[in-house]
Design a protein around this motif. Structure first.
Motif, short mmCIF file in Angstrom:
data_model
loop_
_atom_site.label_atom_id
_atom_site.label_comp_id
_atom_site.label_asym_id
_atom_site.label_seq_id
_atom_site.Cartn_x
_atom_site.Cartn_y
_atom_site.Cartn_z
N UNK A 116 4.89 -10.01 11.54
CA UNK A 116 6.14 -10.78 11.60
C UNK A 116 7.24 -10.00 12.32
N UNK A 117 7.24 -8.66 12.12
CA UNK A 117 8.26 -7.82 12.75
C UNK A 117 7.95 -7.54 14.22
N UNK A 118 6.80 -8.03 14.70
CA UNK A 118 6.43 -7.85 16.11
C UNK A 118 6.08 -6.42 16.47
N UNK A 119 5.56 -5.67 15.50
CA UNK A 119 5.25 -4.25 15.78
C UNK A 119 4.06 -4.11 16.71
N UNK A 120 4.07 -3.03 17.46
CA UNK A 120 2.98 -2.74 18.40
C UNK A 120 2.42 -1.34 18.12
N UNK A 121 1.14 -1.16 18.44
CA UNK A 121 0.50 0.14 18.26
C UNK A 121 1.22 1.19 19.11
N UNK A 122 1.47 2.37 18.51
CA UNK A 122 2.15 3.43 19.24
C UNK A 122 3.66 3.36 19.17
N UNK A 123 4.19 2.48 18.32
CA UNK A 123 5.64 2.30 18.21
C UNK A 123 6.15 3.00 16.96
N UNK A 124 7.32 3.62 17.06
CA UNK A 124 8.00 4.17 15.88
C UNK A 124 8.80 3.07 15.20
N UNK A 125 8.85 3.11 13.86
CA UNK A 125 9.61 2.10 13.12
C UNK A 125 10.05 2.69 11.79
N UNK A 126 11.22 2.28 11.33
CA UNK A 126 11.70 2.67 10.00
C UNK A 126 11.20 1.65 8.98
N UNK A 127 10.61 2.14 7.90
CA UNK A 127 9.99 1.27 6.90
C UNK A 127 10.60 1.54 5.53
N UNK A 128 10.95 0.46 4.83
CA UNK A 128 11.41 0.59 3.45
C UNK A 128 10.19 0.59 2.53
N UNK A 129 10.03 1.65 1.73
CA UNK A 129 8.85 1.79 0.87
C UNK A 129 9.05 0.99 -0.42
N UNK A 130 8.12 0.06 -0.67
CA UNK A 130 8.21 -0.84 -1.83
C UNK A 130 7.24 -0.47 -2.94
N UNK A 131 6.15 0.25 -2.60
CA UNK A 131 5.15 0.58 -3.62
C UNK A 131 4.26 1.71 -3.15
N UNK A 132 3.40 2.19 -4.07
CA UNK A 132 2.53 3.33 -3.75
C UNK A 132 1.32 3.33 -4.67
N UNK A 133 0.30 4.08 -4.28
CA UNK A 133 -0.81 4.41 -5.18
C UNK A 133 -1.09 5.90 -5.01
N UNK A 134 -2.28 6.38 -5.35
CA UNK A 134 -2.50 7.83 -5.28
C UNK A 134 -2.70 8.35 -3.87
N UNK A 135 -2.90 7.45 -2.89
CA UNK A 135 -3.14 7.88 -1.51
C UNK A 135 -2.13 7.33 -0.51
N UNK A 136 -1.72 6.05 -0.68
CA UNK A 136 -1.00 5.33 0.37
C UNK A 136 0.34 4.79 -0.11
N UNK A 137 1.17 4.44 0.88
CA UNK A 137 2.45 3.78 0.62
C UNK A 137 2.41 2.35 1.16
N UNK A 138 3.23 1.49 0.59
CA UNK A 138 3.32 0.09 1.00
C UNK A 138 4.79 -0.23 1.23
#
Length: 443
Positions: free
Chosen positions: A414-436
């Motif tokens: 939806x945000x129109x992101x492309x591979x190789x692009x930098x972006x600021x992300x608001x972190x909403x959740x996590x588990x033992x390995x990854x962020x969402x």
């Protein structure tokens, strides 16, 4: 005369250092007019770049050679296992040629013998940064070959030799070419990044009109001029590593250290022939965090090393609790053919090794889960690796490709992101390995 270019299949196994070797061979093949093909059926000859570090890697390499012989018949072998040609010949007597790591000329000679080159300089163009096996937006930057250490569990010096550092201007020019070619992240690799330049007496070279020493700190200063992420791997814990931390605080290089501590018991570290001042290590970690609070510390450890007692394993768990490392990998000790540690007494039974490994990873999982949970609600700068349906799969500054976690951006499409692009992300959740998280939209 055939109008078709000669075709080479390529199998690349092993670590990022071996991957860089593969990229250099592939670049030379392309320069000489060979086509690189993805299937055995299409190839006129197959090159297999092997790994020989541990027994499972040797088995994987021998299997890959066998598969290539069965599927194609014409196979050239190179890489670390090439240092043990008798083992390869015993399993696969039909291979055409065997050479060791970084022996690019032998590989090319073997290819020429089977398949003479057909090159048209007006048609065959190769980008000035060469061919890469990684995605376009990141690349491994190998700064040296070999290692001067003689860790008792390791046979790399016998395969790759003593330390040979690349001149700093040569490395920085390669980094510059990669960035011109679209690379957004440089992953600095070697057998021992901290020792960079010690063999050259830190010789001074000029790049962009300024003098730089062939030394880790100076290299980082140069990489900081390129405006991309630079990430340090395989950093041996010498005291002068401390000099690089302020550059991380200033944003010159990523606040990330991949520093293999291997154990926390002084006696086991001595048996491993590794530095063993654990109290000083914990002090240094605290000091690094005081200078660069966002620093990510990744490390690897060996459990079940010969002679490791239950009390010494508990020392290791205590170290994990104290150090609170962000990313950790661990291995149950596995004997490597030719390693000095094989002669040590009091081997740990396999079931004890596996039980300790499970306890170690459980303890680290708790630490990792808590550290990632603390990032919920923050904004993280991320680099997009892939688009998967509605999701974008990205990495934060704390995440090296393939070995660390990822950031799943829920509204990436939806945000129109492309591979190789930098972006600021608001972190909403996590588990033992990854962020969402999500890309915040302005209302």
């Amino acid at each position: 005369m055939s109008l078709q270019n000669p075709k080479v299949g390529f199998v690349s196994l092993g670590c990022p250092k071996a991957l860089v070797d593969s990229e250099r061979i592939l670049t030379q093949l392309k320069v000489e007019g060979y086509d690189i093909v993805p299937t055995y059926d299409d190839a006129d000859v197959v090159v297999v770049n092997t790994c020989g570090f541990i027994d499972s890697a040797v088995a994987e390499s021998l299997d890959a050679i066998g598969e290539a012989i069965a599927e194609n018949g014409k196979v050239i072998v190179t890489g670390c296992l090439g240092k043990r040609p008798e083992e390869i010949r015993a399993a696969h007597p039909g291979v055409l040629s065997i050479s060791g790591p970084q022996d690019y000329s032998s590989v090319m000679s073997a290819v020429h013998e089977v398949l003479p080159p057909k090159h048209d300089p007006f048609i065959d163009l190769v980008p000035d940064y060469g061919l890469k096996l990684t995605p376009k937006h990141y690349a491994y930057l190998k700064i040296s070959e070999g290692c001067n250490h003689r860790c008792s569990f390791c046979i790399i010096p016998s395969m790759r030799g003593d330390l040979v550092s690349r001149p700093v201007d040569d490395v920085l020019r390669e980094a510059e070419r990669l960035v011109r070619g679209g690379v957004k992240e440089l992953l600095v690799v070697s057998q021992d990044t901290s020792a960079y330049g010690v063999d050259t007496k830190y010789a001074e070279r000029e790049w962009r009109g300024k003098a730089y020493q062939t030394r880790m700190k100076a290299l980082c200063e140069g990489l900081g001029e390129l405006g991309v992420w630079s990430r340090l791997h395989y950093v041996y814990p010498y005291p002068h590593v401390d000099d690089v931390i302020p550059l991380m605080a200033e944003g010159k290089v990523l606040p990330y250290l991949d520093i293999p501590f291997q154990h926390a018991s002084p006696r086991i570290l001595k048996l491993m022939k590794r530095p063993g001042a654990v109290d000083k290590t914990l002090e240094r970690i605290q000091r690094w965090r005081s200078i660069a609070p966002d620093i990510t510390l990744r490390s690897t450890f060996i459990v079940g090393f010969p002679g490791e007692t239950e009390a010494e394993f508990e020392e290791l768990l205590d170290f994990l609790d104290e150090a609170q490392l962000d990313r950790v990998g661990a291995f149950a000790y596995s004997p490597v053919d030719g390693a000095a540690a094989n002669a040590l007494p009091d081997a740990v039974p396999e079931e004890v090794k596996q039980e300790r490994l499970a306890r170690f990873m459980d303890r680290q999982s708790e630490i990792s889960e808590a550290k990632l949970a603390a990032k919920v609600g923050t904004i993280q700068r991320c680099l997009v690796d892939a688009i998967d349906g509605d999701l974008a799969i990205a990495r934060s500054m704390a995440d090296a490709p393939e070995i660390d976690g990822v950031v799943q951006i829920q509204n990436g499409f939806e945000a129109g992101l492309k591979v190789g692009e930098f972006v600021d992300v608001e972190i909403m959740g996590s588990d033992e390995h990854d962020l969402y998280g999500e890309v915040p939209f302005n209302d």
